[in-house]
Motif scaffolding. Structure first.
Motif, PDB file in Angstrom:
ATOM      1  N   VAL A   1       0.862  -1.187   0.000  1.00 18.34           N
ATOM      2  CA  VAL A   1       0.000   0.000   0.000  1.00 18.34           C
ATOM      3  C   VAL A   1       0.901   1.242   0.000  1.00 18.34           C
ATOM      4  CG1 VAL A   1      -1.780   1.296   1.231  1.00 18.34           C
ATOM      5  CG2 VAL A   1      -1.834  -1.209   1.199  1.00 18.34           C
ATOM      6  N   TYR A   2       0.795   2.049  -1.042  1.00 14.15           N
ATOM      7  CA  TYR A   2       1.686   3.195  -1.229  1.00 14.15           C
ATOM      8  C   TYR A   2       0.940   4.505  -0.981  1.00 14.15           C
ATOM      9  CZ  TYR A   2       4.860  -0.257  -3.095  1.00 14.15           C
ATOM     10  OH  TYR A   2       5.682  -1.350  -3.222  1.00 14.15           O
ATOM     11  N   PRO A   3       1.679   5.579  -0.683  1.00 14.86           N
ATOM     12  CA  PRO A   3       1.013   6.848  -0.338  1.00 14.86           C
ATOM     13  C   PRO A   3       0.153   7.381  -1.473  1.00 14.86           C
ATOM     14  CG  PRO A   3       3.371   6.910   0.208  1.00 14.86           C
ATOM     15  CD  PRO A   3       3.144   5.667  -0.593  1.00 14.86           C
ATOM     16  N   ALA A   4      -1.026   7.863  -1.112  1.00 16.73           N
ATOM     17  CA  ALA A   4      -1.891   8.513  -2.101  1.00 16.73           C
ATOM     18  C   ALA A   4      -1.332   9.896  -2.405  1.00 16.73           C
ATOM     19  CB  ALA A   4      -3.312   8.622  -1.564  1.00 16.73           C
ATOM     20  N   GLY A   5      -1.723  10.427  -3.533  1.00 19.16           N
ATOM     21  CA  GLY A   5      -1.310  11.778  -3.890  1.00 19.16           C
ATOM     22  C   GLY A   5      -2.191  12.816  -3.218  1.00 19.16           C
ATOM     23  N   GLU A   6      -2.120  14.030  -3.719  1.00 20.72           N
ATOM     24  CA  GLU A   6      -2.950  15.110  -3.177  1.00 20.72           C
ATOM     25  C   GLU A   6      -4.400  14.897  -3.614  1.00 20.72           C
ATOM     26  OE1 GLU A   6      -2.276  19.790  -3.271  1.00 20.72           O
ATOM     27  OE2 GLU A   6      -3.082  19.043  -5.166  1.00 20.72           O
ATOM     28  N   ILE A   7      -5.322  14.942  -2.665  1.00 20.72           N
ATOM     29  CA  ILE A   7      -6.737  14.756  -2.956  1.00 20.72           C
ATOM     30  C   ILE A   7      -7.400  16.123  -3.114  1.00 20.72           C
ATOM     31  CG2 ILE A   7      -8.918  13.799  -2.145  1.00 20.72           C
ATOM     32  CD1 ILE A   7      -6.743  11.706  -2.827  1.00 20.72           C
ATOM     33  N   GLN A   8      -8.094  16.318  -4.217  1.00 15.74           N
ATOM     34  CA  GLN A   8      -8.867  17.533  -4.460  1.00 15.74           C
ATOM     35  C   GLN A   8     -10.315  17.147  -4.710  1.00 15.74           C
ATOM     36  OE1 GLN A   8      -7.309  20.059  -7.569  1.00 15.74           O
ATOM     37  NE2 GLN A   8      -5.251  20.167  -6.673  1.00 15.74           N
ATOM     38  N   ASP A   9     -11.231  17.891  -4.066  1.00 13.67           N
ATOM     39  CA  ASP A   9     -12.647  17.660  -4.327  1.00 13.67           C
ATOM     40  C   ASP A   9     -13.011  18.207  -5.704  1.00 13.67           C
ATOM     41  OD1 ASP A   9     -13.043  16.525  -1.828  1.00 13.67           O
ATOM     42  OD2 ASP A   9     -13.606  18.434  -0.895  1.00 13.67           O
ATOM     43  N   TYR A  10     -13.991  17.563  -6.321  1.00 12.25           N
ATOM     44  CA  TYR A  10     -14.515  18.102  -7.572  1.00 12.25           C
ATOM     45  C   TYR A  10     -15.260  19.404  -7.285  1.00 12.25           C
ATOM     46  CZ  TYR A  10     -13.396  13.693  -9.877  1.00 12.25           C
ATOM     47  OH  TYR A  10     -12.737  12.610 -10.393  1.00 12.25           O
TER      48      TYR A  10
ATOM     49  N   ILE B   1      -2.870  13.045 -12.965  1.00 11.01           N
ATOM     50  CA  ILE B   1      -4.055  13.026 -12.102  1.00 11.01           C
ATOM     51  C   ILE B   1      -4.960  11.861 -12.487  1.00 11.01           C
ATOM     52  CG2 ILE B   1      -3.966  15.539 -11.830  1.00 11.01           C
ATOM     53  CD1 ILE B   1      -6.418  15.729 -13.684  1.00 11.01           C
ATOM     54  N   ILE B   2      -5.688  11.338 -11.496  1.00 11.65           N
ATOM     55  CA  ILE B   2      -6.733  10.336 -11.745  1.00 11.65           C
ATOM     56  C   ILE B   2      -8.076  10.982 -11.430  1.00 11.65           C
ATOM     57  CG2 ILE B   2      -7.610   8.029 -11.252  1.00 11.65           C
ATOM     58  CD1 ILE B   2      -5.032   7.359  -9.879  1.00 11.65           C
ATOM     59  N   LEU B   3      -9.030  10.855 -12.334  1.00 14.11           N
ATOM     60  CA  LEU B   3     -10.393  11.311 -12.071  1.00 14.11           C
ATOM     61  C   LEU B   3     -11.147  10.151 -11.429  1.00 14.11           C
ATOM     62  CD1 LEU B   3     -11.146  13.331 -15.332  1.00 14.11           C
ATOM     63  CD2 LEU B   3     -10.168  14.127 -13.171  1.00 14.11           C
ATOM     64  N   ARG B   4     -10.956  10.026 -10.107  1.00 12.30           N
ATOM     65  CA  ARG B   4     -11.593   8.950  -9.358  1.00 12.30           C
ATOM     66  C   ARG B   4     -13.100   9.181  -9.265  1.00 12.30           C
ATOM     67  NH1 ARG B   4      -7.884   8.667  -4.041  1.00 12.30           N
ATOM     68  NH2 ARG B   4      -9.906   7.975  -3.219  1.00 12.30           N
ATOM     69  N   PRO B   5     -13.899   8.156  -8.939  1.00 12.02           N
ATOM     70  CA  PRO B   5     -15.356   8.343  -8.847  1.00 12.02           C
ATOM     71  C   PRO B   5     -15.775   9.397  -7.826  1.00 12.02           C
ATOM     72  CG  PRO B   5     -14.825   6.017  -8.960  1.00 12.02           C
ATOM     73  CD  PRO B   5     -13.519   6.734  -8.822  1.00 12.02           C
ATOM     74  N   THR B   6     -15.020   9.537  -6.725  1.00 14.71           N
ATOM     75  CA  THR B   6     -15.434  10.461  -5.659  1.00 14.71           C
ATOM     76  C   THR B   6     -14.606  11.730  -5.578  1.00 14.71           C
ATOM     77  OG1 THR B   6     -13.981   9.425  -4.013  1.00 14.71           O
ATOM     78  CG2 THR B   6     -16.208   8.516  -4.231  1.00 14.71           C
ATOM     79  N   CYS B   7     -13.417  11.733  -6.156  1.00 12.04           N
ATOM     80  CA  CYS B   7     -12.521  12.886  -6.014  1.00 12.04           C
ATOM     81  C   CYS B   7     -11.453  12.830  -7.089  1.00 12.04           C
ATOM     82  CB  CYS B   7     -11.873  12.905  -4.623  1.00 12.04           C
ATOM     83  SG  CYS B   7     -10.818  11.470  -4.323  1.00 12.04           S
ATOM     84  N   LYS B   8     -10.649  13.862  -7.113  1.00 11.46           N
ATOM     85  CA  LYS B   8      -9.526  13.954  -8.058  1.00 11.46           C
ATOM     86  C   LYS B   8      -8.244  13.750  -7.263  1.00 11.46           C
ATOM     87  CE  LYS B   8      -9.303  18.064  -9.469  1.00 11.46           C
ATOM     88  NZ  LYS B   8      -9.685  19.296 -10.165  1.00 11.46           N
ATOM     89  N   GLU B   9      -7.386  12.851  -7.725  1.00 11.43           N
ATOM     90  CA  GLU B   9      -6.122  12.585  -7.028  1.00 11.43           C
ATOM     91  C   GLU B   9      -4.952  13.024  -7.904  1.00 11.43           C
ATOM     92  OE1 GLU B   9      -3.457   8.881  -5.213  1.00 11.43           O
ATOM     93  OE2 GLU B   9      -5.640   8.648  -5.410  1.00 11.43           O
ATOM     94  N   VAL B  10      -4.177  13.989  -7.395  1.00 16.26           N
ATOM     95  CA  VAL B  10      -2.969  14.444  -8.089  1.00 16.26           C
ATOM     96  C   VAL B  10      -1.857  13.515  -7.632  1.00 16.26           C
ATOM     97  CG1 VAL B  10      -1.543  16.439  -8.690  1.00 16.26           C
ATOM     98  CG2 VAL B  10      -3.895  16.785  -7.886  1.00 16.26           C
ATOM     99  N   VAL B  11      -1.679  12.405  -8.343  1.00 16.48           N
ATOM    100  CA  VAL B  11      -0.854  11.316  -7.825  1.00 16.48           C
ATOM    101  C   VAL B  11       0.616  11.695  -7.688  1.00 16.48           C
ATOM    102  CG1 VAL B  11      -2.400   9.505  -8.619  1.00 16.48           C
ATOM    103  CG2 VAL B  11      -0.565  10.282 -10.114  1.00 16.48           C
ATOM    104  N   SER B  12       1.116  12.577  -8.555  1.00 13.60           N
ATOM    105  CA  SER B  12       2.553  12.885  -8.545  1.00 13.60           C
ATOM    106  C   SER B  12       2.906  14.103  -7.710  1.00 13.60           C
ATOM    107  CB  SER B  12       3.057  13.105  -9.981  1.00 13.60           C
ATOM    108  OG  SER B  12       2.277  14.094 -10.643  1.00 13.60           O
ATOM    109  N   ARG B  13       1.915  14.703  -7.035  1.00 16.50           N
ATOM    110  CA  ARG B  13       2.193  15.899  -6.225  1.00 16.50           C
ATOM    111  C   ARG B  13       3.182  15.567  -5.115  1.00 16.50           C
ATOM    112  NH1 ARG B  13       1.017  20.881  -7.631  1.00 16.50           N
ATOM    113  NH2 ARG B  13      -1.264  20.769  -7.494  1.00 16.50           N
ATOM    114  N   GLY B  14       4.088  16.517  -4.827  1.00 19.15           N
ATOM    115  CA  GLY B  14       5.040  16.368  -3.729  1.00 19.15           C
ATOM    116  C   GLY B  14       5.234  17.685  -3.031  1.00 19.15           C
ATOM    117  N   ASP B  15       6.112  17.710  -2.053  1.00 20.46           N
ATOM    118  CA  ASP B  15       6.408  18.947  -1.343  1.00 20.46           C
ATOM    119  C   ASP B  15       7.176  19.943  -2.206  1.00 20.46           C
ATOM    120  OD1 ASP B  15       5.224  17.885   0.908  1.00 20.46           O
ATOM    121  OD2 ASP B  15       7.099  17.115   1.728  1.00 20.46           O
ATOM    122  N   ASP B  16       7.784  19.440  -3.276  1.00 19.01           N
ATOM    123  CA  ASP B  16       8.633  20.316  -4.097  1.00 19.01           C
ATOM    124  C   ASP B  16       7.840  21.094  -5.135  1.00 19.01           C
ATOM    125  OD1 ASP B  16       8.030  17.895  -5.302  1.00 19.01           O
ATOM    126  OD2 ASP B  16      10.028  17.556  -6.127  1.00 19.01           O
TER     127      ASP B  16
END
Length: 419
Positions: free
Chosen positions: A67-76, A403-418
């Protein structure tokens, strides 16, 4: 025979804490007590693995449960905000998470690999380094962390190291001696794949403060594209928002003010398994206004990337080609050259439809393959992607996330602190 008295008749013998009855007896039948030091059992503490510098330890050592870390979650936004609490959409998401192919986890492992490799690169890349060393260090890190070097996992596409007016598709070929200079702007485009799921993300580096606004403009435009992307969003309208953001910036170089122009001929794109540009049904995400009424859809995986320039805002092909990829629906044509047939077998075995470069063929022991490679291109089996340049004297910048357009939200999978 010596008779041993019953235990209750045996004399009491006191032992100190360092004495142990080892069961031996003296001539009178009494137990001998020998002093022995108790051995303290050393408790082994579970030590957490520590990533090396440069990063070369496979990620499964740090995430043994897979199980790997999810990216940044953004609401639609607005009309799609209901998805966050919809029972139906939450059910679809659970089903996706339980996918036997582990799609989300493959994507996230690639993204975590990308973050660690690029953070090391951003910390260590500096003027005076050769592009060859930069590329090979990045790719060694990708192969080690993703734990693969082929179709299972590894490099998703050749590392792009594009300087100044070169916007995309340059990676050093064998013998390249280009060295990074203090006044250069460097675009670093890194691809990682796990089970064919490609993480595509890029950033720009500069050591001259006068280019800060150019980098800021492109980063802001990419973030606008990410923020405004969503299910049912029309691609032409999204391009207009990206363009508006980028064109709100200008940059002063050498006392002259330049508008920042989006490079209209370079677009973001969908990504499908083993196909960086989404195959036959791929969609493009423009960085300028257009009449494209195509909508983004649930479940799609996009690379949102923007390029800005102080030049024309258009690019042309120029220079030696390094990037190639087998065409996903390549025709089954008869190949005249034995060398071309052999090279195609190598490509199919090691890359499939993943992009590759000439250095990768060198690593596999291929030699004198250029004529055969060009023959595959001429026959429409392999596509070539030469470097792309804006006008001489201009400067270009790039930022990109997946980004993945998930059914419930948008996940910016490659987002990091940089970035």
């Amino acid at each position: 025979m010596i008779q041993i008295p019953p235990a209750e008749l045996q004399p009491d013998v006191e032992m100190d804490e360092n004495e142990v009855d080892d069961g031996t007896q003296d001539a009178d039948g009494n137990s001998e007590v020998k002093k022995k030091k108790k051995k303290k059992k050393s408790k082994k503490k579970a030590t957490k693995p520590v990533q090396s510098d440069p990063p070369r330890i496979g990620l499964s050592q740090f995430f043994p449960d897979g199980v790997y870390p999810a990216g940044e979650i953004q609401d639609y936004k607005d009309d799609n905000l209901w998805r966050k609490t919809s029972e139906e959409k939450r059910y679809l998401e659970r089903m996706a998470m339980e996918d036997p192919e582990a799609t989300y986890e493959s994507i996230r492992k690639g993204a975590e690999t990308h973050r660690l490799v690029r953070q090391h690169a951003r910390k260590n890349i500096r003027p005076g380094m050769s592009l060859m060393d930069i590329a090979e260090n990045i790719e060694a890190g990708v192969r080690a962390l993703a734990e693969g070097d082929g179709l299972d996992a590894g490099v998703g596409f050749p590392t792009g190291l594009n300087i100044n007016n070169c916007a995309a598709h340059f990676s050093p070929n064998a013998g390249d001696t280009t060295v990074l200079k203090m006044g250069d702007i460097l675009k670093v485009d890194i691809g990682v794949h796990v089970k064919g799921r490609i993480c595509d993300s890029a950033f720009t580096m500069s050591w001259a403060p006068e280019y800060d606004q150019l980098l800021e403009a492109v980063k802001a435009a990419t973030n606008t594209g990410i923020r405004e992307a969503g299910i049912d969003v029309r691609l032409g309208e999204l391009g207009a928002l990206i363009q508006e953001t980028m064109e709100s910036y200008e940059v002063e170089i050498g006392g002259k003010v330049y508008p920042v122009k989006p490079i209209s001929t370079l677009c973001g794109h969908t990504i499908t398994p083993y196909q960086i540009h989404g195959g036959a049904r791929g969609k493009s995400v423009p960085s300028v206004r257009s009449n494209d009424q195509t909508k983004m859809e649930e479940g799609e995986y996009f690379a949102i990337e923007t390029f800005g320039s102080t030049g024309r805002g258009r690019v042309i092909e120029n220079g030696d080609c390094s990037h190639y990829a087998k065409i996903y629906d390549a025709p089954n044509v008869p190949l005249r050259l034995t060398s071309a047939k052999s090279l195609l077998k190598t490509i199919n075995k090691n890359f499939g439809t993943l992009p590759f470069c000439r250095r990768y063929l060198d690593r596999l022991g291929e030699s004198k393959y250029l004529f055969a490679l060009n023959h595959l291109v001429a026959q429409g089996v392999v596509a070539d992607y030469p470097p792309l340049y804006d006008q001489i004297g201009s400067m270009t910048a790039q930022f990109e996330h997946t980004i993945i357009l998930r059914p419930t939200c948008k996940e910016v999978v490659s987002r990091g602190d940089d970035y």
